[in-house]
Design a protein around this motif. Structure first.
Motif, PDB file in Angstrom:
ATOM      1  N   ALA A  99       0.675  -1.395   0.128  1.00  0.00           N
ATOM      2  CA  ALA A  99      -0.466  -0.060  -0.175  1.00  0.00           C
ATOM      3  C   ALA A  99       0.333   1.156   0.727  1.00  0.00           C
ATOM      4  O   ALA A  99       0.667   2.087  -0.752  1.00  0.00           O
ATOM      5  N   ALA A 100       1.600   0.858   0.355  1.00  0.00           N
ATOM      6  CA  ALA A 100       3.111   2.059   1.324  1.00  0.00           C
ATOM      7  C   ALA A 100       3.738   2.454  -0.461  1.00  0.00           C
ATOM      8  O   ALA A 100       4.099   3.526  -1.422  1.00  0.00           O
ATOM      9  N   ALA A 101       3.952   2.033  -0.837  1.00  0.00           N
ATOM     10  CA  ALA A 101       4.816   1.934  -2.371  1.00  0.00           C
ATOM     11  C   ALA A 101       3.663   2.189  -3.525  1.00  0.00           C
ATOM     12  O   ALA A 101       4.682   2.958  -4.563  1.00  0.00           O
ATOM     13  N   SER A 102       3.046   1.731  -3.507  1.00  0.00           N
ATOM     14  CA  SER A 102       1.500   2.109  -4.213  1.00  0.00           C
ATOM     15  C   SER A 102       1.151   3.895  -4.449  1.00  0.00           C
ATOM     16  O   SER A 102       1.339   4.177  -5.197  1.00  0.00           O
ATOM     17  N   LEU A 103       1.451   3.544  -3.456  1.00  0.00           N
ATOM     18  CA  LEU A 103       0.628   4.893  -2.859  1.00  0.00           C
ATOM     19  C   LEU A 103       1.978   6.310  -2.884  1.00  0.00           C
ATOM     20  O   LEU A 103       1.935   7.790  -3.883  1.00  0.00           O
ATOM     21  N   THR A 104       3.562   6.109  -2.621  1.00  0.00           N
ATOM     22  CA  THR A 104       4.867   6.263  -3.496  1.00  0.00           C
ATOM     23  C   THR A 104       4.549   6.656  -5.257  1.00  0.00           C
ATOM     24  O   THR A 104       5.222   7.666  -4.799  1.00  0.00           O
ATOM     25  N   GLU A 105       4.306   5.383  -5.393  1.00  0.00           N
ATOM     26  CA  GLU A 105       4.724   5.393  -6.716  1.00  0.00           C
ATOM     27  C   GLU A 105       3.621   6.360  -7.277  1.00  0.00           C
ATOM     28  O   GLU A 105       4.535   7.105  -8.781  1.00  0.00           O
ATOM     29  N   ALA A 106       2.761   6.491  -6.781  1.00  0.00           N
ATOM     30  CA  ALA A 106       1.767   7.460  -7.477  1.00  0.00           C
ATOM     31  C   ALA A 106       2.109   9.215  -7.094  1.00  0.00           C
ATOM     32  O   ALA A 106       1.081   9.630  -7.711  1.00  0.00           O
ATOM     33  N   GLY A 107       2.791   9.469  -6.671  1.00  0.00           N
ATOM     34  CA  GLY A 107       3.474  10.372  -6.102  1.00  0.00           C
ATOM     35  C   GLY A 107       2.835  11.740  -4.559  1.00  0.00           C
ATOM     36  O   GLY A 107       3.241  12.423  -4.147  1.00  0.00           O
ATOM     37  N   PHE A 108       2.872  10.232  -3.663  1.00  0.00           N
ATOM     38  CA  PHE A 108       2.455  10.732  -2.092  1.00  0.00           C
ATOM     39  C   PHE A 108       3.223  10.911  -1.571  1.00  0.00           C
ATOM     40  O   PHE A 108       4.433   9.931  -1.950  1.00  0.00           O
ATOM     41  N   PHE A 109       3.048  11.903  -0.652  1.00  0.00           N
ATOM     42  CA  PHE A 109       4.020  11.740   0.709  1.00  0.00           C
ATOM     43  C   PHE A 109       3.458  11.094   1.515  1.00  0.00           C
ATOM     44  O   PHE A 109       2.664  11.004   2.252  1.00  0.00           O
ATOM     45  N   VAL A 110       4.643   9.434   2.432  1.00  0.00           N
ATOM     46  CA  VAL A 110       3.722   8.383   3.653  1.00  0.00           C
ATOM     47  C   VAL A 110       4.478   8.438   4.547  1.00  0.00           C
ATOM     48  O   VAL A 110       6.015   8.189   4.231  1.00  0.00           O
ATOM     49  N   THR A 111       3.879   8.000   5.878  1.00  0.00           N
ATOM     50  CA  THR A 111       5.116   8.235   6.223  1.00  0.00           C
ATOM     51  C   THR A 111       4.121   6.541   7.649  1.00  0.00           C
ATOM     52  O   THR A 111       3.130   6.651   7.612  1.00  0.00           O
ATOM     53  N   LYS A 112       4.961   5.870   7.838  1.00  0.00           N
ATOM     54  CA  LYS A 112       4.401   4.667   7.783  1.00  0.00           C
ATOM     55  C   LYS A 112       4.577   4.562   9.871  1.00  0.00           C
ATOM     56  O   LYS A 112       5.829   4.640  10.391  1.00  0.00           O
ATOM     57  N   LEU A 113       4.197   4.133  10.923  1.00  0.00           N
ATOM     58  CA  LEU A 113       3.924   4.128  11.632  1.00  0.00           C
ATOM     59  C   LEU A 113       3.529   2.739  12.088  1.00  0.00           C
ATOM     60  O   LEU A 113       2.454   1.751  11.860  1.00  0.00           O
ATOM     61  N   SER A 114       4.371   2.225  13.195  1.00  0.00           N
ATOM     62  CA  SER A 114       3.821   0.654  14.146  1.00  0.00           C
ATOM     63  C   SER A 114       3.050   1.032  14.149  1.00  0.00           C
ATOM     64  O   SER A 114       3.153   1.911  15.720  1.00  0.00           O
TER      65      SER A 114
END
Ligand code: 2BA
Length: 108
Positions: A16-31
């Protein structure tokens, strides 16, 4: 601007994070940890323009899948309050999403 907070299964979080990043979005993942099952999940933070919120939701829908998970008697905050004797199955949604308004965002 909006801040999208998406709680997703750990197994879906990388794609999910990779697809968002690839689409140009900035993403932060929290555990993070769900309060009911007390197992790890992942919270994605995505700051984006309002016009792109649906694009983000579509990608999350595409890559985050609903699952059945066992709630074992000792896993819940409520375990001390109820007489659970057997594990029970719960349905965990692909993503639990909150869309919040953002007054201001700065990168300093
Ligand atoms: P958990 O809190 O570990 O919850 C996992 C699943 O257990 C939930 O799936 C739901 O099916 C069930 N569940 C949770 N709380 C319950 C309760 N009080 N009584 C009966 N069943 C309950 P989802 O609803 O898809 O939630 C997945 C994860 O998303 C949750 O993990 C939690 O981390 C988060 N979440 C869901 N709704 C939330 C909310 N309103 N506020 C904050 N976090 C939320």
């Amino acid at each position: 601007m909006k801040l999208i907070l998406a709680i997703v299964n750990n197994d879906d979080s990388a794609i999910a994070a990779a697809s968002l990043t690839e689409a140009g979005f900035f993403v932060t993942k929290l555990s993070t940890t769900g309060g009911f099952l007390m197992v790890g999940n992942t919270t994605l933070l995505i700051g984006t323009e309002e016009k792109d919120v649906e694009v983000v939701l579509d990608l999350l829908k595409k890559y985050c899948t609903t699952r059945k998970q066992m709630n074992t008697p000792t896993s819940s905050f409520g375990a001390g309050l109820q007489n659970f004797s057997l594990p029970e199955e719960v349905t965990v949604s692909g993503a639990t999403v909150f869309v919040l308004g953002v007054d201001r965002m700065e990168k300093l």
